[in-house]
Write an enzyme that holds these catalytic residues in place. Sequence first.
Site, short mmCIF file in Angstrom:
data_model
loop_
_atom_site.label_atom_id
_atom_site.label_comp_id
_atom_site.label_asym_id
_atom_site.label_seq_id
_atom_site.Cartn_x
_atom_site.Cartn_y
_atom_site.Cartn_z
N GLY A 203 0.82 -1.20 0.00
CA GLY A 203 0.00 0.00 0.00
C GLY A 203 0.85 1.24 0.00
O GLY A 203 2.07 1.20 0.15
N SER A 209 5.68 4.34 0.59
CA SER A 209 5.06 3.08 0.23
C SER A 209 5.51 1.98 1.18
O SER A 209 6.59 2.04 1.75
CB SER A 209 5.43 2.70 -1.21
OG SER A 209 5.07 3.73 -2.11
N ASP A 319 -3.79 10.54 13.52
CA ASP A 319 -4.31 10.09 12.22
C ASP A 319 -4.93 8.70 12.34
O ASP A 319 -4.66 7.82 11.52
CB ASP A 319 -3.18 10.09 11.19
CG ASP A 319 -3.71 10.06 9.75
OD1 ASP A 319 -4.90 10.38 9.54
OD2 ASP A 319 -2.95 9.69 8.83
#
Length: 482
Positions: A203, A209, A319
């Site tokens: 992902g 990445s 987050d």
Amino acid sequence: MTKLVAMVSMDLSCNQITGNISSIIGTFESLSYLNLSKNLFQGDIPQSFGQLKGLEKLDLSYNNLSGEIPKSLGALPYLNYLNLSFNDLSGEIPSGGPFANFTRKSFLGNEALCGNPIFGVPPCTSPSSRGLKVKQLLLKYIVPIIASFIIFASLVIMLRRHPRCNIHILGLPITLPSVDYRMISYHELCCGTNNFCESNLLGTGGFGSVYKGTLSDGTIVAVKVLNLQLQGAFKSFDVECMVLRAIRHRNLVKVISTCSNPEFRALVLQYMSNGSLEKWLYSHNYCLNLVQRVSIMVDVALALDYLHNGQSEPVVHCDLKPNNILLDEDMVAHVGDFGIAKILIENKDVTQTKTLGTIGYIAPEFGFEGRVSTKSDIYSYGIILLEMITRKKPTDDMFVGELAIRQWILSLPYKMEVVDDGLLRIEDGRDVIFMQTILSSIFELGLRCSEELPDQRLDIKDVVAKVNKIKLALLGNRNRGI
């Protein structure tokens, strides 16, 4: 407790309970689930536990238990999960009965254990009691000192052989197994990921990445490679290293090592074979039942409790979202991606930031004013709770203008109509009134966590208590066949 006639499930984990474990627990033959982990229990594991003929899951991890593992546990016919890790247990690990199906994960952090090498322990010998004490002394004090020296010397040699890659071994306790002391070169990462081939790509995120890789010893890992062309990538790497080197918890993604040079930055992380919560919520090939969804949110709540209260300086993730909640082979949830996390220093409850999390999950005061506190994570947690039950993303096209997922749910007189259809199909056959009560409790918890004003949101310790209560109610009804 002496007046109880029968008990199916007992969970006293994550408290400050001290003293010995009561042998009375061993008299509840109907007990199938016992979790006393993350307390301050000491002394031996009661021999009476061998009488718990219906026991399926036993978790005594993260205590101060000592003595030997009762051999009577090997006679439990239904025991399929055992976690005795991070205690001070000694002696031989039984090998018969259910122990034939356990792995080293069940016994981590107990240096004086011995037995079958598949458990990650040395073979047992038959020394005198004095010799055994000497051996335990060596294992506890001398060997870690020597190992630390060898690791340091090896690190120096490694750096000389691979000048392009500066290896950082994060500050993990020296009592952990040797797998946590990985020194990984840039060359090994290239080989393990087939030169970061796209076929190994797991992902992509805001700063780089993640690739699946295999180390030289066969260990499967996730390699997070930063895109250094992106603004903020260097800072993200430094923040994640700073946070991860100071924390260790069952429900946080574990860092194995880091590798950096002027042109390359990478984190080598624990591989999560079941991917992200996002995948399980929205892929047609996967589906989570209600117990699984609640268990995941218990795991996430425990991770946040550790971040907010388990450090001298609270850590705010900033987050939290389904894509950053990863599931291991046992479907245990781990919170990851600390690239924009904030450490609240100097006894401050709130800090300012210009770096924003993901739209839909960020708290109002975070998004509009850049004000970050532990209550910001609570807001994100509440939104995820609502999302998991409705299977609606907070960024869905239907949420425009003033209408957000929280306001949408609040406006509905009958909230059961927005419960995920897939979830209702899975749970078909359970008691309808009971299921509605459970779902209403989850909706209520999600709404209380996602209040507009930070002071009106729950504290994480209250969240842990409430979501644990919901889980225990579900497990209790499952065991009764409802």
